[in-house]
Design an enzyme around this catalytic site. Structure first.
Site, PDB file in Angstrom:
ATOM      1  CB  ALA A 263      36.018  24.591  56.576  1.00  0.00           C
TER       2      ALA A 263
ATOM      3  N   GLY B 170      33.796  29.075  58.476  1.00  0.00           N
ATOM      4  CA  GLY B 170      32.561  28.318  58.293  1.00  0.00           C
ATOM      5  C   GLY B 170      31.684  28.342  59.537  1.00  0.00           C
TER       6      GLY B 170
ATOM      7  CD  GLU C 224      31.430  30.922  55.290  1.00  0.00           C
ATOM      8  OE1 GLU C 224      32.081  29.889  55.555  1.00  0.00           O
ATOM      9  OE2 GLU C 224      31.444  31.469  54.180  1.00  0.00           O
TER      10      GLU C 224
ATOM     11  CD  GLU D  38      36.513  31.890  55.971  1.00  0.00           C
ATOM     12  OE1 GLU D  38      36.731  33.024  56.448  1.00  0.00           O
ATOM     13  OE2 GLU D  38      35.469  31.255  56.203  1.00  0.00           O
TER      14      GLU D  38
HETATM   15  C1  3H9 Z   1      36.811  27.909  56.380  1.00  0.00           C
HETATM   16  O1  3H9 Z   1      36.084  27.907  57.314  1.00  0.00           O
HETATM   17  C2  3H9 Z   1      36.352  27.844  54.957  1.00  0.00           C
HETATM   18  C3  3H9 Z   1      34.879  28.119  54.796  1.00  0.00           C
HETATM   19  O2  3H9 Z   1      34.635  29.488  54.677  1.00  0.00           O
HETATM   20  C4  3H9 Z   1      34.341  27.549  53.523  1.00  0.00           C
HETATM   21  C5  3H9 Z   1      34.292  26.085  53.360  1.00  0.00           C
HETATM   22  C6  3H9 Z   1      33.563  25.671  52.140  1.00  0.00           C
HETATM   23  N1  3H9 Z   1      40.425  22.564  61.125  1.00  0.00           N
HETATM   24  O3  3H9 Z   1      45.198  26.759  67.340  1.00  0.00           O
HETATM   25  P1  3H9 Z   1      45.125  25.716  68.397  1.00  0.00           P
HETATM   26  C7  3H9 Z   1      43.350  22.206  65.333  1.00  0.00           C
HETATM   27  S1  3H9 Z   1      38.489  27.944  56.576  1.00  0.00           S
HETATM   28  C8  3H9 Z   1      41.141  21.532  61.576  1.00  0.00           C
HETATM   29  O4  3H9 Z   1      46.390  25.198  68.960  1.00  0.00           O
HETATM   30  P2  3H9 Z   1      43.923  27.627  70.182  1.00  0.00           P
HETATM   31  C9  3H9 Z   1      44.805  22.656  65.421  1.00  0.00           C
HETATM   32  O5  3H9 Z   1      45.537  22.176  64.325  1.00  0.00           O
HETATM   33  C10 3H9 Z   1      38.741  27.817  58.329  1.00  0.00           C
HETATM   34  N2  3H9 Z   1      41.876  21.584  62.708  1.00  0.00           N
HETATM   35  O6  3H9 Z   1      44.168  26.175  69.609  1.00  0.00           O
HETATM   36  C11 3H9 Z   1      45.222  22.052  66.742  1.00  0.00           C
HETATM   37  O7  3H9 Z   1      45.466  20.672  66.519  1.00  0.00           O
HETATM   38  P3  3H9 Z   1      46.596  19.902  67.325  1.00  0.00           P
HETATM   39  C12 3H9 Z   1      38.506  29.087  59.012  1.00  0.00           C
HETATM   40  C13 3H9 Z   1      41.901  22.736  63.367  1.00  0.00           C
HETATM   41  O8  3H9 Z   1      43.010  27.421  71.318  1.00  0.00           O
HETATM   42  C14 3H9 Z   1      43.958  22.173  67.594  1.00  0.00           C
HETATM   43  O9  3H9 Z   1      42.874  22.321  66.666  1.00  0.00           O
HETATM   44  N3  3H9 Z   1      38.862  28.949  60.393  1.00  0.00           N
HETATM   45  C15 3H9 Z   1      41.183  23.854  62.933  1.00  0.00           C
HETATM   46  O10 3H9 Z   1      45.205  28.342  70.369  1.00  0.00           O
HETATM   47  C16 3H9 Z   1      43.969  23.363  68.520  1.00  0.00           C
HETATM   48  O11 3H9 Z   1      44.263  24.527  67.780  1.00  0.00           O
HETATM   49  C17 3H9 Z   1      40.096  29.214  60.846  1.00  0.00           C
HETATM   50  O12 3H9 Z   1      40.964  29.617  60.095  1.00  0.00           O
HETATM   51  C18 3H9 Z   1      40.409  23.742  61.758  1.00  0.00           C
HETATM   52  N4  3H9 Z   1      39.676  24.770  61.294  1.00  0.00           N
HETATM   53  O13 3H9 Z   1      43.148  28.411  69.012  1.00  0.00           O
HETATM   54  C19 3H9 Z   1      40.338  29.038  62.314  1.00  0.00           C
HETATM   55  N5  3H9 Z   1      41.405  24.883  63.805  1.00  0.00           N
HETATM   56  O14 3H9 Z   1      46.189  19.982  68.752  1.00  0.00           O
HETATM   57  C20 3H9 Z   1      41.640  28.331  62.553  1.00  0.00           C
HETATM   58  C21 3H9 Z   1      42.222  24.401  64.756  1.00  0.00           C
HETATM   59  O15 3H9 Z   1      46.565  18.542  66.729  1.00  0.00           O
HETATM   60  N6  3H9 Z   1      41.856  28.027  63.944  1.00  0.00           N
HETATM   61  N7  3H9 Z   1      42.530  23.102  64.509  1.00  0.00           N
HETATM   62  O16 3H9 Z   1      47.875  20.651  67.037  1.00  0.00           O
HETATM   63  C22 3H9 Z   1      42.271  28.966  64.839  1.00  0.00           C
HETATM   64  O17 3H9 Z   1      42.402  30.135  64.541  1.00  0.00           O
HETATM   65  C23 3H9 Z   1      42.591  28.481  66.225  1.00  0.00           C
HETATM   66  O18 3H9 Z   1      42.824  27.109  66.160  1.00  0.00           O
HETATM   67  C24 3H9 Z   1      41.489  28.744  67.287  1.00  0.00           C
HETATM   68  C25 3H9 Z   1      41.872  28.027  68.615  1.00  0.00           C
HETATM   69  C26 3H9 Z   1      41.398  30.260  67.537  1.00  0.00           C
HETATM   70  C27 3H9 Z   1      40.163  28.218  66.833  1.00  0.00           C
END
Ligand code: 3H9
Length: 697
Positions: free
Chosen positions: A63, A102, A105, A125
């Site tokens: 998400a 998400g 999901e 999450e």
């Molecule tokens: C969810 O899904 C809830 C659902 O179950 C239910 C809903 C109803 N959103 O980490 P990085 C940005 S909860 C917005 O440096 P990497 C991050 O801020 C979510 N932005 O890259 C950064 O921005 P900036 C569950 C996001 O390659 C840029 O992307 N998912 C999101 O080292 C690059 O990120 C998670 O918890 C996001 N979801 O790692 C996954 N994710 O360049 C969270 C990232 O402006 N994300 N950004 O600073 C991660 O674990 C890592 O970002 C990922 C990439 C492994 C994907």
């Protein structure tokens, strides 16, 4: 269909493509695009199957975290995924990069899944104080069984594509072009006449196993390991609904529990922790296109625990590194230390022999500064004494090639003075690692007054390469982390002189969420460090800065922590379990008496205020002086280097949550009662009086 989601036809196959950089997060435009695309494909009589694929470096990573806490916008993600699953045409998700939250999901609502071999999938999450809120807690157990789903959802840890295949989360592993693989898989489904295979309709993995026992075991584990956390127990309740309720009701229960997490203060703190870690890597005033120097090789001066730990970080990142020691014996000892430390990882099973040898092959021991003539970056990790640093930096200046970055791992000395021992202070920067350097994620990158922009940018980039959380800080005694922790440790010592026991102080702070209490920590690192700081302060500080006496008295009694078997606690031979020190009460009583203090009962709440508010007040002074560039950087330092609980967001976030007026008033009270140390930071006073927060700065 939209800017971020497109729909095209390839023969009988509809291809839905998500293109929402950087991580294809499920913001409103993506949700709308997905819903419209799947509806259109469903309505198109020519379409026999649907392929969902993503552009860029990853499948949908979750998400859009930025939307949490804002008014919800339709369509909701649960509606989108339920719509995809209900479709009458077989759909295939093609996973690459990370299908998280998400994203997974969405994938499990598609009827089939194929994944690139290097992909990862997971439901992280819980790390954001949430639970999977779009069917993940109901659908994953139907694929993996309850016990495995509980492990994945409660830990938040992703699994590899190979494991996902074994568990039945994905159907096939692929290589090469994503779209071609997706089309081939869909063609095969059409040829074999396979229709939708809805995860939500499956029950086979839920039957014939004692799911209730798995739930009870996980509850007990979490109660013990993470008692203060809000969302893990709710994750378990949601998974429980997967086998106790029909799908529709289970989904409803999941939504209720998700909503509870969404409004919890812990969710806000954990999301703060997520974004601020990323923000910390951005240095104010440093242009994005600042050139970065090429670092293909490194060297570390000093083969002690710290030096070797730093060298291992480079070897772990595949960068060849030399360790310089003054004698052949010390050099060989350093090499052995690295081998032994890797050996422990092999014993634990986190590294194999081949990887150990590969990493050791990248580390070489040397004894001559001339051997450093070709390295791109040197980090000094020698004794904390200016005269020693002077010798090292003069030698580096004489031997290193022009353009080499000369870094110091000093934790307290003046980096500007160190830089001036060379004729190239612009190439000097601080790289303050935390012990054990090969484990701890935090790296304070110290910007000297003459440090060149490209040197700073390179230091930050190297931090990332070493998989550290690099935070830029300015020059002062102790930089950010240690300067603050000194205030915290001193207050803890005062508390045991005023009436608390070490176990009570440690217990109160652990309940607050700290990974370790300050006294258990003192015993671990050895009391002599604190004692030498105390002795120095006794000689240099004005009299109004009163100091605790307990360390001095303990040292007199030969209690220096774990290494002497006795400190704030006692330790049985070979054990690290802290037991009550029967000799301590007399020492504390003597210290109280000498300080003229009548010992009294102290509450846990008071203990937290005295210690955590001391951190906050110093943090505010650090901000005021521009040593840290933002309040959230201080939080990042505390979360990654000092065991501060992520669910409290860091000391500055915590202060904002309590209210700066409340914190300021209490600090004024402490100032009156306990004197000079507690002088309120001018910035704190200003913000409190203006009704503002650190986050507003
Ligand atoms: C969810 O899904 C809830 C659902 O179950 C239910 C809903 C109803 N959103 O980490 P990085 C940005 S909860 C917005 O440096 P990497 C991050 O801020 C979510 N932005 O890259 C950064 O921005 P900036 C569950 C996001 O390659 C840029 O992307 N998912 C999101 O080292 C690059 O990120 C998670 O918890 C996001 N979801 O790692 C996954 N994710 O360049 C969270 C990232 O402006 N994300 N950004 O600073 C991660 O674990 C890592 O970002 C990922 C990439 C492994 C994907």
């Amino acid at each position: 269909m939209s800017d971020v989601v497109t729909l095209e036809r390839k023969g009988a196959i509809a291809v839905v493509t998500v293109n929402n950089p950087p991580v294809n997060a499920l913001g409103i435009a993506v949700r709308e695009g997905l819903q419209n695309s799947f509806k259109a494909a469903e309505a198109d009589p020519e379409v026999k199957a649907i392929v969902l694929v993503c552009e860029g470096s990853t499948f949908i990573a979750g998400a859009d975290i930025k939307e949490f806490g804002k008014p919800p916008q339709a369509p909701s993600l649960p509606d989108v995924v339920n719509g995809i699953e209900a479709g009458s045409k077989p759909s295939v998700a093609v996973i690459h990069g990370t299908a998280l939250g998400g994203g997974l999901e969405v994938a499990v609502s598609c009827h089939y899944r194929i994944a690139r071999k290097d992909a990862k999938v997971g439901l992280p999450e819980v790390k954001l104080g949430l639970l999977p809120g779009a069917g993940g807690t109901q659908r994953l157990p139907r694929l993996t069984g309850v016990a495995k789903a509980l492990d994945m959802i409660v830990s938040g840890a992703p699994i590899s594509a190979t494991e996902a295949l074994e568990l039945g989360v994905v159907d096939q592993l692929i290589e090469g072009d994503l779209l071609s693989a997706g089309l081939a898989y869909a063609d095969q489904l059409i040829a074999e006449g396979k229709g939708p295979r809805r995860t939500g309709e499956r029950t086979d993995k839920l039957e014939g196993v004692d799911n209730a026992a798995a739930v009870a075991a996980k509850r007990a584990e979490i109660e013990k390991k993470m008692p203060g956390l809000f969302s893990p127990q709710r994750c378990i309740s949601a998974v429980e609904a997967a086998f106790t309720l029909p799908l529709a009701e289970g989904l409803k229960r999941e939504r209720e529990l998700f909503a509870e997490c969404l409004v919890s203060p812990q969710r806000a703190a954990l999301v703060h922790a997520f974004f601020t870690e990323r923000l910390a890597s951005k240095v104010d005033g440093l242009a994005k296109d600042t050139p970065v120097r090429d670092v293909k090789s490194a060297a570390v001066i000093g083969g002690g625990t710290m030096g070797v730990g730093i060298a291992m970080c480079f070897a772990n990142a595949g960068i060849p590194v030399k360790v310089l020691e003054i004698t052949a014996e010390a050099r060989d000892k350093a090499m052995q230390r690295a081998r032994d430390t890797y050996g422990m990882s092999v014993k634990r099973g986190s590294l194999n022999e081949a990887a150990l040898e590969k990493r050791m092959a990248l580390i070489s021991g040397v004894t001559d500064y001339a051997d450093l003539a070709d390295v791109d970056l040197v980090i000094e990790a020698v004794f904390e004494e200016m005269s020693v640093k002077q010798k090292v930096f003069s030698a580096l200046d004489a031997n290193c090639k022009p353009g080499a970055i000369l870094a110091s791992n000093t934790s307290s000395l003046d980096l500007n003075e160190i830089a001036n021992f060379t004729k190239r202070p612009e190439d000097v920067v601080g790289l303050h690692f935390f012990s054990p350097a090969n484990v701890m994620r935090l790296l304070e990158v110290v910007r000297g007054e003459k440090t060149a922009d490209d040197v700073l940018a390179t230091a930050m980039a190297i931090g990332k390469k070493l998989k550290k959380v690099a935070v830029p800080v300015g020059v002062c005694d102790g930089f950010v982390g240690n300067r603050m922790v000194f205030q915290y440790g001193r207050e803890a010592e005062f508390l045991v002189e005023e009436g608390a026991t070490p176990a009570q102080v440690d217990g109160a702070l652990r309940k607050f969420g700290m990974a370790m209490g300050p006294f258990a920590m003192r015993d671990l690192s050895g009391l002599d460090i604190g004692l030498s700081i105390r002795t120095r302060q006794r000689q240099t500080l004005p009299a109004e800065f009163k100091l605790p006496l307990v360390l001095d008295k303990m040292a007199e009694a030969g209690m220096l922590g774990q290494k002497t078997g006795k400190g704030f606690y006692v330790y049985e031979a070979g054990s690290r379990t802290p037991l009550e020190n029967p000799e301590l009460p007399a020492i504390l009583a003597a210290a109280s008496k000498e300080q003229g203090i009548e010992r009294r009962e102290l509450s846990d709440e008071y203990i937290i205020e005295r210690t955590i508010y001391a951190l906050i007040n110093e943090g505010a002074k650090i901000l005021e002086e521009g040593i840290a560039q933002r309040a959230s950087d201080i939080d990042v330092i505390y979360l990654n280097g000092y065991g501060f609980p992520a669910f409290q967001g860091g000391p500055m976030f915590y202060a904002d949550a309590v209210g700066l007026d409340v914190v300021y008033a209490k600090i004024c009270e402490f100032h009156e009662q306990h004197g000079a140390w507690w002088k309120p930071a001018a910035l704190l006073e200003k913000l409190a009086k203006e009704g503002r927060k650190f986050a507003d700065l």
